[in-house]
Design an enzyme around this catalytic site. Structure first.
Site, short mmCIF file in Angstrom:
data_model
loop_
_atom_site.label_atom_id
_atom_site.label_comp_id
_atom_site.label_asym_id
_atom_site.label_seq_id
_atom_site.Cartn_x
_atom_site.Cartn_y
_atom_site.Cartn_z
N GLU A 78 36.52 31.33 24.27
CA GLU A 78 37.46 31.24 25.40
C GLU A 78 38.75 30.57 24.96
O GLU A 78 38.72 29.56 24.25
CB GLU A 78 36.79 30.44 26.51
CG GLU A 78 37.03 30.97 27.88
CD GLU A 78 36.44 32.36 28.09
OE1 GLU A 78 37.19 33.34 27.94
OE2 GLU A 78 35.25 32.45 28.41
N THR A 120 40.78 31.70 22.93
CA THR A 120 40.96 31.91 21.49
C THR A 120 41.79 33.15 21.21
O THR A 120 42.39 33.25 20.14
CB THR A 120 39.59 32.09 20.80
OG1 THR A 120 38.88 33.09 21.51
CG2 THR A 120 38.78 30.80 20.82
N ALA A 122 38.22 36.47 40.68
CA ALA A 122 36.97 35.82 40.29
C ALA A 122 36.92 35.56 38.79
O ALA A 122 35.90 35.15 38.25
CB ALA A 122 35.78 36.70 40.70
N GLY A 123 38.04 35.80 38.11
CA GLY A 123 38.05 35.61 36.65
C GLY A 123 37.26 36.68 35.94
O GLY A 123 36.79 36.47 34.82
N LEU A 124 37.09 37.85 36.57
CA LEU A 124 36.30 38.92 35.96
C LEU A 124 37.20 40.10 35.54
O LEU A 124 36.74 41.21 35.35
CB LEU A 124 35.21 39.38 36.94
CG LEU A 124 34.24 38.25 37.35
CD1 LEU A 124 33.26 38.75 38.41
CD2 LEU A 124 33.48 37.71 36.15
N SER A 132 42.35 42.77 37.06
CA SER A 132 43.66 43.34 36.74
C SER A 132 43.59 44.18 35.46
O SER A 132 44.19 45.25 35.39
CB SER A 132 44.74 42.27 36.64
OG SER A 132 44.41 41.31 35.69
N ASP A 167 40.83 40.97 27.61
CA ASP A 167 40.32 41.69 28.79
C ASP A 167 40.58 43.19 28.69
O ASP A 167 39.69 44.01 28.96
CB ASP A 167 40.99 41.14 30.06
CG ASP A 167 40.91 39.63 30.13
OD1 ASP A 167 40.03 39.05 29.46
OD2 ASP A 167 41.74 39.02 30.83
C1 GLA Z 1 42.12 35.17 30.65
C2 GLA Z 1 43.10 35.98 29.79
C3 GLA Z 1 42.46 36.30 28.44
C4 GLA Z 1 41.90 35.06 27.76
C5 GLA Z 1 41.04 34.27 28.74
C6 GLA Z 1 40.56 32.97 28.17
O1 GLA Z 1 41.03 35.96 30.97
O2 GLA Z 1 43.42 37.17 30.44
O3 GLA Z 1 43.43 36.93 27.61
O4 GLA Z 1 42.91 34.26 27.22
O5 GLA Z 1 41.72 34.01 29.95
O6 GLA Z 1 39.70 33.18 27.12
#
Ligand code: GLA
Length: 441
Positions: A71, A73, A162-164, A167, A216
């Protein structure tokens, strides 16, 4: 305690969750739609906004993701290990002969977002349409490929905020759609998909204005079902060297990855993410390296890793920078260790690395939140083998590695802990490593 969530293929889970949707939804379970369901829904949304549905209307979809480890990274040229979720964003799209882009979504029924392609530029468009029109802009800017305007409708079972990576799922579904209708020929190879991912990152960074790394979009476009994607984010790498499929067989091991959506606010366009990125870049510069990856590689190659890291950290005057760098360097090491366990068929032993990752993100990188910490702790108390926040942090979701037949019990424990703390009810998903972006029909 139903046995229904111990099914671990996307199709079976989708079918079971749909059967039990009312009961599951009341307990916070978010099911993945079967692809036909997603396609039918998004065609309906299209028909409602643009009533002239014709035979050349087609549907594509792309997955959300969770990151197993690695994460913060990706923008440090590091390593990460995401998987694609069975939860997908669907786009029904039809090309136009002019340059107009018209968009509608199930989330804002009846509203149509419009722009002309020639007007799309950094700072010129806003709203969710920026993620879509931004992809068309980036295909031209990044790859020199022209696309025409289009009408499109969007619907999704990837929870928002939700951080998933809802987008990235949106961008990637549009990227494969435009690739197909424009005959660009990129979606058919991994190298082409890497190029589409780069275009999607530019759309997100330059048109939507979120300074994210490339994890992502890469996983949404390059994942493989049943595998985790080991991404090497060093700049300028040949696509063939930048991604490796690592078998991630939970089913044989009787395990599941439970996603715990805190449903607490998560916003990447704010300053915190950019601040972390700036601190890392400044620290790399102060250490005389191009990126923190160089330091991570030096630590990895050293006979005395702790000593090598300490010497580097001692060169940084600020405690905050030292902690940020320590997180990035140790996290890259944890990705290597976790991948080694997976390659060795020891998926049941990755829990301690997940726990260490969470502690580092919480204490050194300071991107966790009270809700994430409570979810992680409650999951562990209920027997999870390991748990950590996933994604950018500051809210969003955490993941737990659990025995498949304990997933409900772990979810119960998290739900109870949230109630005790006075938080809103959390959501739950199962992260079964799924298919990348592609055409549905
Ligand atoms: C978000 C960003 C990714 C990554 C993560 C953390 O999801 O979109 O590029 O930096 O945070 O690992």
């Amino acid at each position: 305690m139903g046995a229904w969530i111990s099914d671990t293929t996307p199709e079976r889970i989708a079918a079971r969750l749909q059967d039990l949707a009312p009961a599951g939804a009341a307990r916070g379970w978010v099911g993945a739609w079967a692809q036909e369901t997603g396609a039918a829904r998004v065609r309906d949304v299209f028909a409602q906004a643009f009533d002239d549905v014709t035979a050349d209307l087609r549907v594509w979809s792309a997955p959300g993701r969770v990151n197993l480890i690695g994460e913060h990274t990706d923008y440090n040229d590091g390593l990460c290990l995401p998987i694609a979720l069975p939860h997908r964003t669907y786009v029904a799209l039809r090309p136009r002969s002019d340059s107009l882009v018209r968009l509608t979504s199930a989330q804002a029924p009846g509203e149509v977002w419009e722009a002309r392609l020639e007007d799309v530029a950094p700072g010129a468009v806003s709203g969710w349409g920026a993620y879509v029109a931004g992809v068309a802009w980036a295909l031209r800017e990044e790859l020199g490929r022209e696309v025409t305007g289009f009408d499109a409708a969007v619907d999704s079972c990837v929870p928002f905020g939700a951080g998933l990576s809802s987008s990235a799922a949106l961008e990637s579904s549009v990227a494969v759609a435009l690739d197909d209708v424009g005959g660009l020929g990129l979606g058919g190879s991994d190298a082409g998909r890497a190029a589409l991912a780069t275009a999607c990152v530019r759309a997100e960074n330059e048109i939507a204005g979120a300074p994210t790394g490339g994890m992502d979009q890469s996983v949404a476009l390059r994942a493989r079902s049943g595998h985790a994607l080991l991404l090497d984010c060093r700049r300028g790498l040949d696509p063939a060297e930048s991604a490796e499929q690592v078998p991630f067989d939970l089913e044989t091991a009787g395990l599941a990855v439970l996603v715990m959506d805190t449903r607490a606010e998560h916003q990447l366009v704010d300053g915190q993410y950019a601040q972390r990125r700036d601190t890392c870049e400044a620290a790399a510069h102060a250490l005389g390296t191009e990126s923190l990856r160089e330091l991570a590689d030096a630590v990895e190659a050293s006979d005395d890793p702790t000593g090598t890291l300490t010497v580097a950290l001692d060169k940084l005057p600020e405690d905050v920078a030292r902690r940020r760098v320590r997180h990035v360097v140790t996290e890259i090491g944890r990705v290597r260790d976790l991948v080694a366990l997976l390659r060795d068929g020891r998926v049941g032993e990755i829990g301690p690395l997940m726990n260490a990752s969470h502690a580092s993100l919480r204490d050194d990188y300071e991107v966790s939140s009270v809700e994430l910490d409570v979810a992680v702790e409650a999951a562990r108390v209920a027997g999870a083998l390991g748990a950590r926040m996933t994604g950018g942090g500051f809210g969003g979701s955490a993941i737990a590695l659990v025995a498949a037949d304990r997933a409900e019990a772990v979810a119960d424990s998290v739900r109870a802990a949230f109630e005790r703390e006075g938080f809103g009810a959390p959501g739950f998903l199962l992260a079964v490593p799924s298919e990348p972006a592609g055409a549905v029909d």
